[in-house]
Design an enzyme around this catalytic site. Sequence first.
Site, PDB file in Angstrom:
ATOM      1  N   HIS A 113       0.181   1.456  10.016  1.00  0.00           N
ATOM      2  CA  HIS A 113      -0.416   0.884   8.798  1.00  0.00           C
ATOM      3  C   HIS A 113      -1.561  -0.036   9.216  1.00  0.00           C
ATOM      4  O   HIS A 113      -1.403  -0.825  10.150  1.00  0.00           O
ATOM      5  CB  HIS A 113       0.665   0.108   8.032  1.00  0.00           C
ATOM      6  CG  HIS A 113       0.180  -0.395   6.716  1.00  0.00           C
ATOM      7  ND1 HIS A 113       0.054   0.424   5.613  1.00  0.00           N
ATOM      8  CD2 HIS A 113      -0.250  -1.616   6.332  1.00  0.00           C
ATOM      9  CE1 HIS A 113      -0.427  -0.277   4.607  1.00  0.00           C
ATOM     10  NE2 HIS A 113      -0.616  -1.520   5.008  1.00  0.00           N
ATOM     11  N   ASP A 154       6.255   1.558   3.720  1.00  0.00           N
ATOM     12  CA  ASP A 154       5.835   0.444   4.595  1.00  0.00           C
ATOM     13  C   ASP A 154       6.906  -0.625   4.822  1.00  0.00           C
ATOM     14  O   ASP A 154       6.569  -1.770   5.106  1.00  0.00           O
ATOM     15  CB  ASP A 154       4.564  -0.225   4.032  1.00  0.00           C
ATOM     16  CG  ASP A 154       3.417   0.751   3.907  1.00  0.00           C
ATOM     17  OD1 ASP A 154       3.321   1.673   4.737  1.00  0.00           O
ATOM     18  OD2 ASP A 154       2.608   0.587   2.976  1.00  0.00           O
TER      19      ASP A 154
HETATM   20  C1  GRF Z   1      -5.108   4.877   9.152  1.00  0.00           C
HETATM   21  O1  GRF Z   1      -5.805   3.715   8.815  1.00  0.00           O
HETATM   22  C2  GRF Z   1      -3.632   4.630   9.223  1.00  0.00           C
HETATM   23  O2  GRF Z   1      -3.317   3.321   9.592  1.00  0.00           O
HETATM   24  C3  GRF Z   1      -3.167   4.885   7.812  1.00  0.00           C
HETATM   25  O3  GRF Z   1      -3.970   5.936   7.350  1.00  0.00           O
HETATM   26  C4  GRF Z   1      -5.220   5.936   8.061  1.00  0.00           C
HETATM   27  C5  GRF Z   1      -5.373   7.320   8.617  1.00  0.00           C
HETATM   28  O4  GRF Z   1      -6.627   7.490   9.225  1.00  0.00           O
HETATM   29  N1  GRF Z   1      -1.754   5.146   7.738  1.00  0.00           N
HETATM   30  P1  GRF Z   1      -6.929   8.804  10.059  1.00  0.00           P
HETATM   31  O5  GRF Z   1      -6.677   9.998   9.143  1.00  0.00           O
HETATM   32  O6  GRF Z   1      -6.038   8.795  11.248  1.00  0.00           O
HETATM   33  O7  GRF Z   1      -8.380   8.698  10.408  1.00  0.00           O
END
Ligand code: GRF
Length: 205
Positions: A113, A154
């Site tokens: 997260h 979360d």
């Molecule tokens: C990331 O910021 C992650 O923390 C959240 O969703 C986003 C995914 O980004 N759970 P990506 O698809 O890996 O670029």
Amino acid sequence: MIKLNISIFASGTGSNFKAILKARKKGIIKSNIPLLITNNSHCGAVDIARENGIDVIHISRKVYPDLSEEEYANVFLETLKKYKIDLIVLAGYMKLLPDSVVDEYENRIINIHPALLPSFGGKGMYGINVHRAVLEAGAKVTGITIHFVNKEYDRGRIIFQKCVKVNEGDDEYSLQKRVLKYEHKYYPLIIASLEKIISNEKSNN
Ligand code: GRF
């Protein structure tokens, strides 16, 4: 060390997925990554999987509109069983997993997260919304949280957190970019530690 099988779950761009694959190529992560499960067949993560010869399975209510909750959960469970998955890594996966998947994979599902939970988490707190909320609150630090997944958004047990400074003049996009760099650095390292623990447990059983 017994080699594990990891399934990635993703719905979006897939930059964390890419970082995980890079770490695997470098030998930091030792497990096989044979499978991407997605609810969005047109996302960047799907392209990354295809470029890397990783199977993509599209599981969403659009594909299975008529299944009961139990039957729908079984589609996940049977897919995971078929690929002998030991660890599920959520990397930008936008859906809650069915309860029976969470039960079956207790302490074997992790998520990342882009903020310091329990702040700035929960339903609707994803993507750019998180960074906007951090700025609106006037927080001076944000960060990343890697946690086990339970049945609420979360709220699972925290494994790792790292603070990231909010700079004067940041907007949500500059903040997102800086936080993502930390995600890409630490998520693979935590996966590497966890695979060692799970692998040891497997060889002791
Ligand atoms: C990331 O910021 C992650 O923390 C959240 O969703 C986003 C995914 O980004 N759970 P990506 O698809 O890996 O670029």
